[in-house]
Design a protein around this motif. Structure first.
Motif, PDB file in Angstrom:
ATOM      1  N   ALA A 244       0.803  -1.222   0.000  1.00  8.07           N
ATOM      2  CA  ALA A 244       0.000   0.000   0.000  1.00  8.07           C
ATOM      3  C   ALA A 244       0.838   1.277   0.000  1.00  8.07           C
ATOM      4  O   ALA A 244       0.284   2.383   0.002  1.00  8.07           O
ATOM      5  CB  ALA A 244      -0.924  -0.001   1.222  1.00  8.07           C
ATOM      6  N   LEU A 245       2.158   1.153  -0.059  1.00  5.92           N
ATOM      7  CA  LEU A 245       3.017   2.326   0.041  1.00  5.92           C
ATOM      8  C   LEU A 245       2.914   3.239  -1.175  1.00  5.92           C
ATOM      9  O   LEU A 245       2.908   2.775  -2.317  1.00  5.92           O
ATOM     10  CB  LEU A 245       4.478   1.896   0.188  1.00  5.92           C
ATOM     11  CG  LEU A 245       4.933   1.353   1.540  1.00  5.92           C
ATOM     12  CD1 LEU A 245       6.387   0.895   1.438  1.00  5.92           C
ATOM     13  CD2 LEU A 245       4.777   2.399   2.634  1.00  5.92           C
ATOM     14  N   ASP A 246       2.832   4.551  -0.915  1.00  9.99           N
ATOM     15  CA  ASP A 246       3.066   5.539  -1.964  1.00  9.99           C
ATOM     16  C   ASP A 246       4.440   6.154  -1.695  1.00  9.99           C
ATOM     17  O   ASP A 246       5.143   5.756  -0.764  1.00  9.99           O
ATOM     18  CB  ASP A 246       1.959   6.596  -1.996  1.00  9.99           C
ATOM     19  CG  ASP A 246       1.793   7.323  -0.666  1.00  9.99           C
ATOM     20  OD1 ASP A 246       2.687   7.209   0.216  1.00  9.99           O
ATOM     21  OD2 ASP A 246       0.764   8.011  -0.494  1.00  9.99           O
ATOM     22  N   ASP A 247       4.833   7.115  -2.512  1.00 15.12           N
ATOM     23  CA  ASP A 247       6.170   7.685  -2.359  1.00 15.12           C
ATOM     24  C   ASP A 247       6.374   8.313  -0.982  1.00 15.12           C
ATOM     25  O   ASP A 247       7.416   8.126  -0.347  1.00 15.12           O
ATOM     26  CB  ASP A 247       6.430   8.732  -3.449  1.00 15.12           C
ATOM     27  CG  ASP A 247       6.705   8.099  -4.805  1.00 15.12           C
ATOM     28  OD1 ASP A 247       7.268   6.986  -4.840  1.00 15.12           O
ATOM     29  OD2 ASP A 247       6.355   8.711  -5.831  1.00 15.12           O
ATOM     30  N   ALA A 248       5.389   9.069  -0.526  1.00 11.35           N
ATOM     31  CA  ALA A 248       5.517   9.738   0.768  1.00 11.35           C
ATOM     32  C   ALA A 248       5.617   8.718   1.891  1.00 11.35           C
ATOM     33  O   ALA A 248       6.438   8.873   2.818  1.00 11.35           O
ATOM     34  CB  ALA A 248       4.335  10.674   0.991  1.00 11.35           C
ATOM     35  N   GLY A 249       4.803   7.696   1.833  1.00 15.29           N
ATOM     36  CA  GLY A 249       4.841   6.660   2.858  1.00 15.29           C
ATOM     37  C   GLY A 249       6.169   5.922   2.860  1.00 15.29           C
ATOM     38  O   GLY A 249       6.712   5.594   3.928  1.00 15.29           O
ATOM     39  N   PHE A 250       6.701   5.640   1.684  1.00 16.70           N
ATOM     40  CA  PHE A 250       7.992   4.969   1.582  1.00 16.70           C
ATOM     41  C   PHE A 250       9.085   5.810   2.230  1.00 16.70           C
ATOM     42  O   PHE A 250       9.884   5.312   3.028  1.00 16.70           O
ATOM     43  CB  PHE A 250       8.327   4.698   0.120  1.00 16.70           C
ATOM     44  CG  PHE A 250       9.714   4.151  -0.081  1.00 16.70           C
ATOM     45  CD1 PHE A 250       9.959   2.799   0.042  1.00 16.70           C
ATOM     46  CD2 PHE A 250      10.770   5.004  -0.387  1.00 16.70           C
ATOM     47  CE1 PHE A 250      11.242   2.294  -0.128  1.00 16.70           C
ATOM     48  CE2 PHE A 250      12.060   4.504  -0.557  1.00 16.70           C
ATOM     49  CZ  PHE A 250      12.289   3.147  -0.424  1.00 16.70           C
ATOM     50  N   ARG A 251       9.109   7.103   1.904  1.00 13.96           N
ATOM     51  CA  ARG A 251      10.149   7.977   2.450  1.00 13.96           C
ATOM     52  C   ARG A 251      10.034   8.084   3.967  1.00 13.96           C
ATOM     53  O   ARG A 251      11.047   8.139   4.664  1.00 13.96           O
ATOM     54  CB  ARG A 251      10.057   9.366   1.815  1.00 13.96           C
ATOM     55  CG  ARG A 251      10.505   9.392   0.350  1.00 13.96           C
ATOM     56  CD  ARG A 251      10.720  10.822  -0.111  1.00 13.96           C
ATOM     57  NE  ARG A 251       9.502  11.607  -0.040  1.00 13.96           N
ATOM     58  CZ  ARG A 251       8.617  11.722  -1.021  1.00 13.96           C
ATOM     59  NH1 ARG A 251       8.832  11.077  -2.159  1.00 13.96           N
ATOM     60  NH2 ARG A 251       7.544  12.470  -0.890  1.00 13.96           N
ATOM     61  N   GLU A 252       8.824   8.094   4.485  1.00 13.08           N
ATOM     62  CA  GLU A 252       8.634   8.206   5.930  1.00 13.08           C
ATOM     63  C   GLU A 252       9.146   6.966   6.653  1.00 13.08           C
ATOM     64  O   GLU A 252       9.853   7.059   7.659  1.00 13.08           O
ATOM     65  CB  GLU A 252       7.150   8.400   6.247  1.00 13.08           C
ATOM     66  CG  GLU A 252       6.864   8.531   7.736  1.00 13.08           C
ATOM     67  CD  GLU A 252       5.390   8.747   8.022  1.00 13.08           C
ATOM     68  OE1 GLU A 252       5.016   8.773   9.207  1.00 13.08           O
ATOM     69  OE2 GLU A 252       4.608   8.880   7.057  1.00 13.08           O
ATOM     70  N   ILE A 253       8.819   5.791   6.137  1.00  9.26           N
ATOM     71  CA  ILE A 253       9.201   4.553   6.804  1.00  9.26           C
ATOM     72  C   ILE A 253      10.706   4.312   6.722  1.00  9.26           C
ATOM     73  O   ILE A 253      11.337   3.900   7.701  1.00  9.26           O
ATOM     74  CB  ILE A 253       8.446   3.355   6.198  1.00  9.26           C
ATOM     75  CG1 ILE A 253       6.963   3.445   6.538  1.00  9.26           C
ATOM     76  CG2 ILE A 253       9.022   2.024   6.702  1.00  9.26           C
ATOM     77  CD1 ILE A 253       6.122   2.374   5.874  1.00  9.26           C
ATOM     78  N   PHE A 254      11.299   4.596   5.562  1.00  7.67           N
ATOM     79  CA  PHE A 254      12.686   4.209   5.346  1.00  7.67           C
ATOM     80  C   PHE A 254      13.674   5.366   5.439  1.00  7.67           C
ATOM     81  O   PHE A 254      14.826   5.238   5.018  1.00  7.67           O
ATOM     82  CB  PHE A 254      12.818   3.503   3.995  1.00  7.67           C
ATOM     83  CG  PHE A 254      12.022   2.224   3.938  1.00  7.67           C
ATOM     84  CD1 PHE A 254      12.386   1.128   4.696  1.00  7.67           C
ATOM     85  CD2 PHE A 254      10.882   2.137   3.154  1.00  7.67           C
ATOM     86  CE1 PHE A 254      11.646  -0.044   4.662  1.00  7.67           C
ATOM     87  CE2 PHE A 254      10.137   0.961   3.100  1.00  7.67           C
ATOM     88  CZ  PHE A 254      10.519  -0.123   3.864  1.00  7.67           C
TER      89      PHE A 254
END
Length: 349
Positions: free
Chosen positions: A281-291
């Motif tokens: 379910a990751l979008d770009d913003a979510g990916f950057r936040e998690i990693f």
């Protein structure tokens, strides 16, 4: 305080320990004379895959003097990231993604380089001279140089193995124009053991001590940008970033003490066993936040979701079907293809 009998080399190693390095040793700049030819043969065989920078800077990579003619000594440093738990523990947990141990904590590039720069400043204070520091991204053959310096030996999986730290060392190098007293190189202690070769899920070793990156799960999930070849997808299992199998089975790891690991590399809880459904379910913003702050950030959202889709296809978990259906319309064609493959595979499970 240093005593009058302590050499510069002894004080250098003590300072390296103080800065968080578990290992420090010295090699002369010409200590790995076979590395250039081995690199040439490896490149000619195409084992580097899409890593074109290996080929483009091969002359500089082939020897320390090829990169910097003035270098006289190579300081090889190692920071431990020995895990506190079994890296293979999630092998049968289909709905969770497996992230290589080295990537579960802070980005080693930042941590190791900070330590190298501090050690370099110390050395210049002791004896003013020119030097250069390197962590992974420069054309430096860290593993042959580390073996030549005595930090360990290159095992049959081609990675460094240490008698004290097993397979779990991040390597960094300092090239110096000072002629420091070298340490004795380490000898090969692999013997007849083939555990790492047998453990590889994709048969990435055409021969002992040689890895074909094009078949390696670490390469396929990190460096490779296009669709993962279908012949390897089932073998990838639930690995979404890297693979520890050949390292984890090495018998020398029984001597590695997780208490010696640099605390910066202690794994973050959210990266220990991430749910595949969340990753899909990751979008770009979510990916950057998690990693954020992790070496994983370099592959970007699309490659991570591609990897998660392949893992989902191997999971046998019907709960992931709806997320995969949505991804078949993803803007990234590689992600969409991986999701379609995973859907088809789940429909047969």
């Amino acid at each position: 305080m240093p005593t009058q009998t302590e050499t510069l080399e002894q004080r250098l190693k003590a300072e390296a320990r103080r800065l968080g390095f578990a290992a420090c040793a010295i090699a002369p700049a010409d200590a790995a004379p076979l590395a250039r030819e081995r690199l040439k043969s490896w490149l000619e065989a195409g084992h580097h895959g899409e890593m074109l920078w290996m080929e483009e800077r091969a002359e500089q990579r082939g020897s320390p003097q090829g990169l910097w003619p003035e270098v006289r000594s190579v300081l090889m440093l190692g920071m431990s990231y020995a895990p506190g738990r079994d890296p293979l523990a999630l092998a049968e947990v289909g709905d969770r993604g497996r992230i290589s141990v080295y990537a579960q904590g802070r980005d080693y590039h930042d941590v190791v380089k900070k330590g190298l720069k501090a050690l370099a400043r110390w050395l210049v204070e002791q004896q003013p001279s020119a030097l250069k520091v390197f962590v992974d991204t420069a054309p430096v053959m860290e593993k042959p140089l580390a073996a030549a310096a005595g930090l360990g030996w290159q095992g049959k999986h081609s990675n460094l193995v240490s008698r004290a730290h097993g397979s779990w060392l991040f390597l960094g190098a300092i090239y110096s124009e000072i002629a420091l007293e070298p340490d004795a190189p380490e000898i090969d202690h692999c013997g007849s053991c083939t555990a790492c070769q047998a453990a590889c899920p994709t048969d990435a070793f055409p021969a002992p001590y040689v890895v074909d990156a094009r078949r390696c799960i670490s390469y396929l999930t990190i460096e490779h940008k296009g669709p993962i070849p279908e012949e390897f997808r089932a073998s990838i299992g639930n690995r979404i970033y890297g693979c520890d199998d050949c390292l984890a089975v090495c018998p020398w790891n029984k001597f590695a003490d997780s208490a010696a690991a640099n605390r910066a590399f202690i794994g973050r809880a959210e990266l220990a066993a991430p749910e595949l459904g969340d990753l899909l379910a990751l979008d770009d913003a979510g990916f950057r936040e998690i990693f954020s702050g992790s070496p994983i950030k370099r592959i970007g959202r699309n490659r991570m979701v591609r990897n998660a889709a392949v893992a989902a296809g191997n999971s046998g978990d019907a709960r992931l079907i709806e997320r995969l259906r949505l991804l078949t319309a993803d803007e990234d064609a590689v992600v969409a293809e991986a999701a379609a493959w995973a859907l088809e595979r789940l429909s047969r499970s």
